[in-house]
Design a protein around this motif. Structure first.
Motif, mmCIF file in Angstrom:
data_model
loop_
_atom_site.group_PDB
_atom_site.id
_atom_site.type_symbol
_atom_site.label_atom_id
_atom_site.label_comp_id
_atom_site.label_asym_id
_atom_site.label_seq_id
_atom_site.Cartn_x
_atom_site.Cartn_y
_atom_site.Cartn_z
ATOM 1 N N PHE A 1 0.812 -1.213 0.000
ATOM 2 C CA PHE A 1 0.000 0.000 0.000
ATOM 3 C C PHE A 1 0.851 1.272 0.000
ATOM 4 C CE2 PHE A 1 -2.851 -3.249 1.599
ATOM 5 C CZ PHE A 1 -4.022 -2.985 0.899
ATOM 6 N N HIS A 2 2.140 1.121 0.232
ATOM 7 C CA HIS A 2 3.024 2.290 0.148
ATOM 8 C C HIS A 2 3.080 2.830 -1.280
ATOM 9 C CE1 HIS A 2 4.506 2.044 4.252
ATOM 10 N NE2 HIS A 2 4.703 0.741 4.093
ATOM 11 N N GLY A 3 2.766 1.961 -2.258
ATOM 12 C CA GLY A 3 2.790 2.399 -3.648
ATOM 13 C C GLY A 3 1.824 3.529 -3.936
ATOM 14 N N LEU A 4 0.716 3.580 -3.187
ATOM 15 C CA LEU A 4 -0.253 4.650 -3.390
ATOM 16 C C LEU A 4 0.357 6.012 -3.061
ATOM 17 C CD1 LEU A 4 -3.567 3.155 -1.965
ATOM 18 C CD2 LEU A 4 -3.155 3.885 -4.316
ATOM 19 N N TYR A 5 1.149 6.058 -1.979
ATOM 20 C CA TYR A 5 1.754 7.328 -1.589
ATOM 21 C C TYR A 5 3.061 7.585 -2.326
ATOM 22 C CZ TYR A 5 4.012 10.949 1.161
ATOM 23 O OH TYR A 5 4.644 12.115 1.539
ATOM 24 N N ASP A 6 3.827 6.548 -2.566
ATOM 25 C CA ASP A 6 5.133 6.725 -3.203
ATOM 26 C C ASP A 6 5.014 7.180 -4.652
ATOM 27 O OD1 ASP A 6 6.338 5.959 -0.857
ATOM 28 O OD2 ASP A 6 6.587 3.860 -1.464
ATOM 29 N N ASP A 7 3.914 6.854 -5.315
ATOM 30 C CA ASP A 7 3.756 7.215 -6.715
ATOM 31 C C ASP A 7 3.427 8.700 -6.846
ATOM 32 O OD1 ASP A 7 3.376 6.370 -9.611
ATOM 33 O OD2 ASP A 7 1.418 7.244 -9.198
ATOM 34 N N LEU A 8 4.248 9.422 -7.612
ATOM 35 C CA LEU A 8 4.085 10.870 -7.768
ATOM 36 C C LEU A 8 2.729 11.222 -8.343
ATOM 37 C CD1 LEU A 8 5.291 13.779 -7.859
ATOM 38 C CD2 LEU A 8 6.102 13.223 -10.168
ATOM 39 N N GLN A 9 2.315 10.521 -9.393
ATOM 40 C CA GLN A 9 1.052 10.852 -10.048
ATOM 41 C C GLN A 9 -0.145 10.631 -9.125
ATOM 42 O OE1 GLN A 9 0.797 10.355 -14.574
ATOM 43 N NE2 GLN A 9 1.716 8.441 -13.899
ATOM 44 N N THR A 10 -0.103 9.569 -8.330
ATOM 45 C CA THR A 10 -1.213 9.284 -7.426
ATOM 46 C C THR A 10 -1.334 10.357 -6.356
ATOM 47 O OG1 THR A 10 -0.846 6.912 -7.792
ATOM 48 C CG2 THR A 10 -2.245 7.532 -5.950
ATOM 49 N N ARG A 11 -0.199 10.837 -5.841
ATOM 50 C CA ARG A 11 -0.237 11.921 -4.842
ATOM 51 C C ARG A 11 -0.824 13.184 -5.443
ATOM 52 N NH1 ARG A 11 5.156 10.451 -3.891
ATOM 53 N NH2 ARG A 11 5.873 12.494 -4.624
ATOM 54 N N TRP A 12 -0.378 13.549 -6.636
ATOM 55 C CA TRP A 12 -0.904 14.740 -7.291
ATOM 56 C C TRP A 12 -2.377 14.554 -7.633
ATOM 57 C CZ3 TRP A 12 1.829 19.018 -10.067
ATOM 58 C CH2 TRP A 12 3.107 19.247 -9.533
ATOM 59 N N PHE A 13 -2.736 13.361 -8.068
ATOM 60 C CA PHE A 13 -4.112 13.045 -8.412
ATOM 61 C C PHE A 13 -5.032 13.238 -7.201
ATOM 62 C CE2 PHE A 13 -7.244 9.472 -9.576
ATOM 63 C CZ PHE A 13 -8.025 10.325 -10.341
ATOM 64 N N ALA A 14 -4.619 12.738 -6.045
ATOM 65 C CA ALA A 14 -5.409 12.882 -4.825
ATOM 66 C C ALA A 14 -5.547 14.353 -4.433
ATOM 67 C CB ALA A 14 -4.774 12.077 -3.689
ATOM 68 N N ALA A 15 -4.441 15.103 -4.541
ATOM 69 C CA ALA A 15 -4.486 16.523 -4.192
ATOM 70 C C ALA A 15 -5.418 17.292 -5.111
ATOM 71 C CB ALA A 15 -3.074 17.112 -4.243
ATOM 72 N N VAL A 16 -5.352 16.985 -6.397
ATOM 73 C CA VAL A 16 -6.214 17.665 -7.375
ATOM 74 C C VAL A 16 -7.675 17.343 -7.116
ATOM 75 C CG1 VAL A 16 -6.883 17.662 -9.804
ATOM 76 C CG2 VAL A 16 -4.492 17.918 -9.182
ATOM 77 N N LEU A 17 -7.989 16.090 -6.820
ATOM 78 C CA LEU A 17 -9.366 15.707 -6.526
ATOM 79 C C LEU A 17 -9.914 16.486 -5.336
ATOM 80 C CD1 LEU A 17 -9.355 11.813 -6.976
ATOM 81 C CD2 LEU A 17 -10.589 13.481 -8.365
ATOM 82 N N PHE A 18 -9.126 16.571 -4.280
ATOM 83 C CA PHE A 18 -9.586 17.236 -3.062
ATOM 84 C C PHE A 18 -9.740 18.743 -3.267
ATOM 85 C CE2 PHE A 18 -8.636 19.329 1.040
ATOM 86 C CZ PHE A 18 -9.698 18.842 1.789
ATOM 87 N N ILE A 19 -8.673 19.386 -3.747
ATOM 88 C CA ILE A 19 -8.692 20.844 -3.901
ATOM 89 C C ILE A 19 -9.669 21.263 -4.991
ATOM 90 C CG2 ILE A 19 -7.292 22.860 -4.498
ATOM 91 C CD1 ILE A 19 -4.871 21.343 -3.340
ATOM 92 N N GLY A 20 -9.658 20.526 -6.135
ATOM 93 C CA GLY A 20 -10.526 20.883 -7.252
ATOM 94 C C GLY A 20 -11.992 20.764 -6.914
ATOM 95 N N THR A 21 -12.367 19.735 -6.161
ATOM 96 C CA THR A 21 -13.770 19.570 -5.776
ATOM 97 C C THR A 21 -14.238 20.727 -4.915
ATOM 98 O OG1 THR A 21 -13.593 17.150 -5.879
ATOM 99 C CG2 THR A 21 -15.408 18.066 -4.590
ATOM 100 N N ILE A 22 -13.386 21.180 -3.993
ATOM 101 C CA ILE A 22 -13.752 22.318 -3.143
ATOM 102 C C ILE A 22 -13.966 23.572 -3.978
ATOM 103 C CG2 ILE A 22 -12.907 23.865 -1.337
ATOM 104 C CD1 ILE A 22 -11.496 21.473 -0.080
ATOM 105 N N PHE A 23 -13.032 23.861 -4.886
ATOM 106 C CA PHE A 23 -13.154 25.062 -5.722
ATOM 107 C C PHE A 23 -14.390 24.989 -6.619
ATOM 108 C CE2 PHE A 23 -8.734 25.988 -4.612
ATOM 109 C CZ PHE A 23 -8.781 27.366 -4.494
ATOM 110 N N LEU A 24 -14.634 23.814 -7.210
ATOM 111 C CA LEU A 24 -15.791 23.679 -8.096
ATOM 112 C C LEU A 24 -17.088 23.801 -7.306
ATOM 113 C CD1 LEU A 24 -16.758 23.196 -10.970
ATOM 114 C CD2 LEU A 24 -16.749 20.736 -10.490
ATOM 115 N N CYS A 25 -17.119 23.245 -6.109
ATOM 116 C CA CYS A 25 -18.308 23.369 -5.260
ATOM 117 C C CYS A 25 -18.608 24.837 -4.956
ATOM 118 C CB CYS A 25 -18.113 22.585 -3.967
ATOM 119 S SG CYS A 25 -19.525 22.624 -2.849
#
Length: 388
Positions: free
Chosen positions: A155-179
């Motif tokens: 499960f460390h692969g979820l955090y270690d992967d650069l794209q997955t970290r950026w993907f999670a950040a974009v989902l969280f921040i983008g949803t707030i802004f769009l809301c």
């Protein structure tokens, strides 16, 4: 073209009236197109070697699960089949009829978006179905090598992967802004979050399922311009390379950002300092870093150039004042990003023939990548010159 590229834009006025054979064919094209026709070809026909790796990379994939490319793509297919089966099961348990669960499970994990009911997912008016679809769409937007690590209990692969970290950040921040952007169009923050959250995940993962459909106030037509532009930005960027999603890909956003930071910090280091730029397990030196960052910038720039050209064509062929500029930009970004969310421009009657052809080019380039598309056109012209 819309099916095999995993886009989901459709010319069908009412999907529910289609025969089951046609509904199944539409879902099947998106399911195959989601993991990639080239990946399917590599798994079934191509021998191990440099040629197979070239094919594999042509769909913006670079990470390998196994040393052999053929073994890698076969593992990708096993993961894909597993997630598809799981998606069908949970959608059926959430209340979808079995036929609908099968088709929507296939088009959700493939981030395609074709539906078997008019009005897409919004027609069910069922928050549980929408909630179940969210993790399925997100899974489709994560690179398959990361899924492989998770299935191997790493499960460390979820955090270690650069794209997955950026993907999670974009989902969280983008949803707030769009809301916040759509809040004036809805009755309260809870309703705004329900519709904006689903639409944002659908856009980021290039799925194309919609809940913000007619009648108003749910429709995209009621959304403020700023909300539509937030969606455009996310459709252009897309999700992770190596996933079923379209767009420029997160890695091509991350590389220039990290590259610019790398160059700025170089000012504060002596010339003799040995520095490296790291992307996941790749470590680039001072010569390799500008080259890799430059490739990402060039591909992104060409992608945006073709997007802009398509917007101009659509403006020219549509009736004056038929659609505002933000809706035209939204529709073109949805097509080239292989997303499939529509503001109503795409249709059998509303879209001129020349625009349909241009949209097909948008779909092809969005999935096949801009550089391979340009090389294909160049090859065709050279082939003609040779034999003339």
């Amino acid at each position: 073209m819309s099916g095999f590229t995993g886009t989901g834009l459709t010319m069908v006025p009412d999907e529910g009236t289609l025969p089951h054979t046609v509904q199944w064919w539409r879902s099947l094209t998106e399911w195959i197109g989601g993991v990639g026709v080239i990946v399917l070809t590599t798994a079934a026909l191509v021998r191990p070697g440099a040629e197979s790796f070239t094919l594999y990379k042509s769909e913006a994939r670079s990470q390998k699960i196994h040393p052999s490319i053929v073994s890698t793509v076969r593992t990708v297919w096993w993961i894909y089949v597993f997630f598809t089966s799981l998606s069908i099961l949970v959608l059926w348990l959430a209340g979808l009829p079995l036929w609908h669960a099968i088709n929507h499970g296939m088009t959700a994990i493939s981030t395609g978006g074709f539906a078997v009911i008019d009005g897409s997912i919004g027609a069910y008016n069922n928050p549980l179905i929408e909630l179940v679809l969210l993790p399925i769409m997100i899974a489709g937007g994560i690179a398959f090598p990361v899924h492989y690590l998770v299935l191997q209990d790493d499960f460390h692969g979820l955090y270690d992967d650069l794209q997955t970290r950026w993907f999670a950040a974009v989902l969280f921040i983008g949803t707030i802004f769009l809301c916040l952007g759509v809040l004036p169009a809805y009755d309260g923050a809870a309703e705004a979050l329900q519709y904006s959250g689903f639409q944002f995940v659908s856009a980021v993962t290039a799925t194309g399922f919609q809940t913000a459909t007619d009648p108003a106030p749910r429709s995209l037509f009621t959304w403020p311009t700023v909300a539509l532009l937030i969606m455009v930005f996310r459709m252009v960027i897309g999700a992770a390379a190596g996933s079923t999603a379209g767009g420029i890909k997160i890695i091509r956003l991350a590389m220039p950002v990290k590259g610019i930071r790398f160059q700025i910090l170089s000012v504060f280091y002596p010339g003799s300092a040995v520095r490296r730029l790291q992307f996941d397990d790749r470590i680039l030196d001072k010569k390799e870093a500008p080259r890799e960052v430059g490739k990402a910038v060039i591909i992104s720039l060409l992608w945006l150039v073709f997007l802009t050209m398509s917007v101009f064509i659509l403006i020219l062929v549509l009736p004056d004042d038929a659609y505002p500029l933000e809706m035209i930009l939204f529709e073109v970004a949805s097509a080239q990003g292989n997303v499939g969310i529509s503001t109503g421009i795409t249709g059998p009657e509303s879209l001129p023939a020349i625009r349909k052809v241009t949209f097909m080019m948008n779909l092809w380039i969005g999935r096949f990548e801009i550089i391979p598309a340009l090389l294909t056109v160049r090859k065709l012209f050279l082939w003609r010159d040779i034999y003339e």
